[in-house]
Write a protein that holds these residues in place. Structure first.
Motif, PDB file in Angstrom:
ATOM      1  N   ALA A 286       0.829  -1.207   0.000  1.00  0.00           N
ATOM      2  CA  ALA A 286       0.000   0.000   0.000  1.00  0.00           C
ATOM      3  C   ALA A 286       0.863   1.257   0.000  1.00  0.00           C
ATOM      4  CB  ALA A 286      -0.937  -0.012   1.198  1.00  0.00           C
ATOM      5  N   GLN A 287       1.915   1.232   0.769  1.00  0.00           N
ATOM      6  CA  GLN A 287       2.801   2.397   0.858  1.00  0.00           C
ATOM      7  C   GLN A 287       3.606   2.607  -0.418  1.00  0.00           C
ATOM      8  OE1 GLN A 287       4.907   1.237   4.432  1.00  0.00           O
ATOM      9  NE2 GLN A 287       3.608   2.522   5.734  1.00  0.00           N
ATOM     10  N   SER A 288       3.760   1.574  -1.223  1.00  0.00           N
ATOM     11  CA  SER A 288       4.558   1.660  -2.455  1.00  0.00           C
ATOM     12  C   SER A 288       3.751   2.173  -3.648  1.00  0.00           C
ATOM     13  CB  SER A 288       5.137   0.287  -2.804  1.00  0.00           C
ATOM     14  OG  SER A 288       4.137  -0.576  -3.334  1.00  0.00           O
ATOM     15  N   LEU A 289       2.434   2.331  -3.480  1.00  0.00           N
ATOM     16  CA  LEU A 289       1.572   2.664  -4.614  1.00  0.00           C
ATOM     17  C   LEU A 289       1.739   4.091  -5.100  1.00  0.00           C
ATOM     18  CD1 LEU A 289      -1.766   0.973  -3.472  1.00  0.00           C
ATOM     19  CD2 LEU A 289      -0.016   0.037  -5.005  1.00  0.00           C
ATOM     20  N   GLY A 290       2.197   4.994  -4.242  1.00  0.00           N
ATOM     21  CA  GLY A 290       2.245   6.399  -4.601  1.00  0.00           C
ATOM     22  C   GLY A 290       0.895   7.042  -4.342  1.00  0.00           C
ATOM     23  N   ASP A 291       0.583   8.084  -5.068  1.00  0.00           N
ATOM     24  CA  ASP A 291      -0.658   8.830  -4.853  1.00  0.00           C
ATOM     25  C   ASP A 291      -1.840   8.055  -5.435  1.00  0.00           C
ATOM     26  OD1 ASP A 291      -2.602  10.671  -4.348  1.00  0.00           O
ATOM     27  OD2 ASP A 291      -1.917  12.131  -5.831  1.00  0.00           O
ATOM     28  N   THR A 292      -2.744   7.636  -4.568  1.00  0.00           N
ATOM     29  CA  THR A 292      -3.922   6.879  -5.011  1.00  0.00           C
ATOM     30  C   THR A 292      -5.198   7.710  -4.931  1.00  0.00           C
ATOM     31  OG1 THR A 292      -4.268   5.986  -2.789  1.00  0.00           O
ATOM     32  CG2 THR A 292      -2.899   4.686  -4.303  1.00  0.00           C
ATOM     33  N   SER A 293      -5.066   9.001  -4.764  1.00  0.00           N
ATOM     34  CA  SER A 293      -6.250   9.871  -4.656  1.00  0.00           C
ATOM     35  C   SER A 293      -7.137   9.708  -5.877  1.00  0.00           C
ATOM     36  CB  SER A 293      -5.825  11.336  -4.536  1.00  0.00           C
ATOM     37  OG  SER A 293      -5.004  11.534  -3.413  1.00  0.00           O
ATOM     38  N   GLY A 294      -8.435   9.464  -5.638  1.00  0.00           N
ATOM     39  CA  GLY A 294      -9.387   9.336  -6.723  1.00  0.00           C
ATOM     40  C   GLY A 294      -9.355   8.015  -7.459  1.00  0.00           C
ATOM     41  N   LYS A 295      -8.501   7.112  -7.048  1.00  0.00           N
ATOM     42  CA  LYS A 295      -8.396   5.820  -7.716  1.00  0.00           C
ATOM     43  C   LYS A 295      -9.133   4.733  -6.923  1.00  0.00           C
ATOM     44  CE  LYS A 295      -3.930   7.079  -9.718  1.00  0.00           C
ATOM     45  NZ  LYS A 295      -4.345   7.219 -11.135  1.00  0.00           N
ATOM     46  N   ILE A 296      -9.611   3.738  -7.634  1.00  0.00           N
ATOM     47  CA  ILE A 296     -10.302   2.610  -7.012  1.00  0.00           C
ATOM     48  C   ILE A 296      -9.290   1.509  -6.739  1.00  0.00           C
ATOM     49  CG2 ILE A 296     -11.980   0.761  -7.419  1.00  0.00           C
ATOM     50  CD1 ILE A 296     -13.506   2.853  -9.159  1.00  0.00           C
ATOM     51  N   ILE A 297      -9.292   0.986  -5.519  1.00  0.00           N
ATOM     52  CA  ILE A 297      -8.417  -0.128  -5.157  1.00  0.00           C
ATOM     53  C   ILE A 297      -9.274  -1.349  -4.867  1.00  0.00           C
ATOM     54  CG2 ILE A 297      -6.702  -1.006  -3.532  1.00  0.00           C
ATOM     55  CD1 ILE A 297      -5.798   1.854  -3.035  1.00  0.00           C
ATOM     56  N   ILE A 298      -8.999  -2.435  -5.572  1.00  0.00           N
ATOM     57  CA  ILE A 298      -9.675  -3.706  -5.337  1.00  0.00           C
ATOM     58  C   ILE A 298      -8.697  -4.633  -4.640  1.00  0.00           C
ATOM     59  CG2 ILE A 298     -10.833  -5.684  -6.376  1.00  0.00           C
ATOM     60  CD1 ILE A 298     -11.564  -3.875  -8.744  1.00  0.00           C
ATOM     61  N   ASP A 299      -9.053  -5.059  -3.456  1.00  0.00           N
ATOM     62  CA  ASP A 299      -8.210  -5.932  -2.632  1.00  0.00           C
ATOM     63  C   ASP A 299      -8.649  -7.379  -2.816  1.00  0.00           C
ATOM     64  OD1 ASP A 299      -6.732  -7.223  -0.658  1.00  0.00           O
ATOM     65  OD2 ASP A 299      -7.996  -6.482   0.976  1.00  0.00           O
ATOM     66  N   ALA A 300      -7.744  -8.207  -3.340  1.00  0.00           N
ATOM     67  CA  ALA A 300      -8.046  -9.626  -3.550  1.00  0.00           C
ATOM     68  C   ALA A 300      -7.278 -10.519  -2.581  1.00  0.00           C
ATOM     69  CB  ALA A 300      -7.714 -10.018  -4.995  1.00  0.00           C
ATOM     70  N   MET A 301      -6.761  -9.942  -1.505  1.00  0.00           N
ATOM     71  CA  MET A 301      -5.924 -10.697  -0.565  1.00  0.00           C
ATOM     72  C   MET A 301      -6.729 -11.291   0.580  1.00  0.00           C
ATOM     73  SD  MET A 301      -2.598  -8.160  -0.298  1.00  0.00           S
ATOM     74  CE  MET A 301      -3.562  -6.704   0.129  1.00  0.00           C
ATOM     75  N   ASN A 302      -6.137 -12.280   1.243  1.00  0.00           N
ATOM     76  CA  ASN A 302      -6.733 -12.901   2.428  1.00  0.00           C
ATOM     77  C   ASN A 302      -5.656 -13.171   3.469  1.00  0.00           C
ATOM     78  OD1 ASN A 302      -9.546 -13.358   1.597  1.00  0.00           O
ATOM     79  ND2 ASN A 302      -8.651 -14.735   0.076  1.00  0.00           N
ATOM     80  N   ILE A 303      -6.011 -12.935   4.717  1.00  0.00           N
ATOM     81  CA  ILE A 303      -5.135 -13.340   5.826  1.00  0.00           C
ATOM     82  C   ILE A 303      -5.428 -14.806   6.119  1.00  0.00           C
ATOM     83  CG2 ILE A 303      -4.558 -12.980   8.251  1.00  0.00           C
ATOM     84  CD1 ILE A 303      -5.484 -10.049   7.876  1.00  0.00           C
ATOM     85  N   ILE A 304      -4.462 -15.666   5.880  1.00  0.00           N
ATOM     86  CA  ILE A 304      -4.647 -17.097   6.060  1.00  0.00           C
ATOM     87  C   ILE A 304      -3.774 -17.588   7.213  1.00  0.00           C
ATOM     88  CG2 ILE A 304      -4.468 -19.378   4.990  1.00  0.00           C
ATOM     89  CD1 ILE A 304      -6.640 -17.588   3.799  1.00  0.00           C
ATOM     90  N   MET A 305      -4.423 -18.187   8.198  1.00  0.00           N
ATOM     91  CA  MET A 305      -3.723 -18.760   9.353  1.00  0.00           C
ATOM     92  C   MET A 305      -2.797 -17.731  10.014  1.00  0.00           C
ATOM     93  SD  MET A 305      -3.038 -22.616   7.863  1.00  0.00           S
ATOM     94  CE  MET A 305      -2.781 -23.358   9.495  1.00  0.00           C
ATOM     95  N   GLY A 306      -3.314 -16.500  10.128  1.00  0.00           N
ATOM     96  CA  GLY A 306      -2.588 -15.447  10.836  1.00  0.00           C
ATOM     97  C   GLY A 306      -1.515 -14.745  10.045  1.00  0.00           C
ATOM     98  N   ASN A 307      -1.299 -15.124   8.797  1.00  0.00           N
ATOM     99  CA  ASN A 307      -0.253 -14.505   7.980  1.00  0.00           C
ATOM    100  C   ASN A 307      -0.784 -13.255   7.289  1.00  0.00           C
ATOM    101  OD1 ASN A 307       1.913 -16.354   8.436  1.00  0.00           O
ATOM    102  ND2 ASN A 307       0.829 -17.845   7.173  1.00  0.00           N
ATOM    103  N   GLY A 308      -0.796 -12.159   8.039  1.00  0.00           N
ATOM    104  CA  GLY A 308      -1.298 -10.903   7.509  1.00  0.00           C
ATOM    105  C   GLY A 308      -0.582  -9.731   8.142  1.00  0.00           C
ATOM    106  N   PRO A 309      -0.989  -8.507   7.804  1.00  0.00           N
ATOM    107  CA  PRO A 309      -0.361  -7.321   8.392  1.00  0.00           C
ATOM    108  C   PRO A 309      -0.608  -7.263   9.899  1.00  0.00           C
ATOM    109  CG  PRO A 309      -2.331  -6.726   7.153  1.00  0.00           C
ATOM    110  CD  PRO A 309      -2.070  -8.167   6.871  1.00  0.00           C
ATOM    111  N   ILE A 310       0.433  -6.992  10.641  1.00  0.00           N
ATOM    112  CA  ILE A 310       0.345  -6.990  12.102  1.00  0.00           C
ATOM    113  C   ILE A 310      -0.645  -5.914  12.568  1.00  0.00           C
ATOM    114  CG2 ILE A 310       1.621  -6.559  14.239  1.00  0.00           C
ATOM    115  CD1 ILE A 310       4.092  -7.701  12.830  1.00  0.00           C
ATOM    116  N   GLY A 311      -1.561  -6.327  13.446  1.00  0.00           N
ATOM    117  CA  GLY A 311      -2.522  -5.389  14.018  1.00  0.00           C
ATOM    118  C   GLY A 311      -3.818  -5.259  13.242  1.00  0.00           C
ATOM    119  N   TYR A 312      -3.977  -6.041  12.173  1.00  0.00           N
ATOM    120  CA  TYR A 312      -5.185  -5.938  11.352  1.00  0.00           C
ATOM    121  C   TYR A 312      -5.868  -7.290  11.197  1.00  0.00           C
ATOM    122  CZ  TYR A 312      -3.692  -1.260  10.021  1.00  0.00           C
ATOM    123  OH  TYR A 312      -3.323   0.057  10.047  1.00  0.00           O
ATOM    124  N   LYS A 313      -7.198  -7.245  11.131  1.00  0.00           N
ATOM    125  CA  LYS A 313      -7.980  -8.455  10.917  1.00  0.00           C
ATOM    126  C   LYS A 313      -8.387  -8.629   9.458  1.00  0.00           C
ATOM    127  CE  LYS A 313      -9.836  -8.666  15.617  1.00  0.00           C
ATOM    128  NZ  LYS A 313     -11.075  -8.693  16.442  1.00  0.00           N
TER     129      LYS A 313
END
Length: 205
Positions: free
Chosen positions: A75-102
């Protein structure tokens, strides 16, 4: 549409191929344009390779299909995303995800300027993204997010990928439910022995 694909593995590659063949302009966003997974995708029509930030800059829609653990970094590598649509196709599987997020979508919202973040294309296997047809029927998909603009685009792209319908299941508060539904498919396919050639369809009467 002009679509940036961030993550060119099984999921991103399947959708890049489907959308390119549907006439969309596909911009693959990669870290190393001379050596990346899915380099065969450049043989698709309407497909070019760029740095991540450049792919985002020249696109209207961004698909993120990287490992969930990298959600914040990506997310931080995307640059300026103002006005753009982001589609998230990811899943946290067996706890392997960003720390602090569900959910990965919540992490993306916290680390990008775009408010048009929706979750879609995460509730089935990449094999079904490649081919959603089962006999005379096509599978359905689902989408969640507060952004009506984002959901409208995701629904159209689902149909362009060959799915019969894509149903909204609610707003940002349903991001976790979408990931749980993905885990339901994974459980059936992998752990309960049903195999990958299964999918979901909403029936009405």
């Amino acid at each position: 549409m002009k679509i940036a694909i961030i993550g060119t593995g099984n999921v991103g590659g399947a959708l890049a191929t489907k959308w390119a063949k549907s006439g969309h302009q596909i911009h693959l966003g990669v870290q190393d344009s001379s050596n990346f997974k899915g380099d065969n995708l450049v043989s698709n029509p309407n497909t070019t390779v760029h740095s991540v930030s450049e792919a985002v800059k020249i696109s209207e829609v961004i698909l993120i299909a990287t490992p969930a653990k990298a959600a914040i970094e990506v997310a931080q590598s995307l640059g300026d995303t103002s006005g753009k649509i982001i589609i998230d196709a990811m899943n946290i599987i067996m706890g392997n995800g960003p720390i602090g997020y569900k959910s990965t979508s919540a992490a993306i919202l916290d680390h990008t300027a775009s408010r048009d973040v929706v979750k879609c294309f995460n509730t089935t296997g990449y094999n079904n993204l490649q081919n959603p047809k089962y006999g005379p029927h096509s599978l359905d998909l689902f989408v969640a997010g507060d952004s009506e603009k984002g959901k409208t685009v995701a629904i159209q792209l689902a149909k362009d990928a060959g799915f019969e319908a894509c149903y909204s299941i609610g707003g940002n508060d349903k991001f976790e439910l979408m990931e749980q539904f993905a885990w339901f498919w994974i459980n059936l396919a992998m752990f309960q022995g049903q195999g990958r050639e299964i999918g979901f369809k909403l029936l009405k009467r």
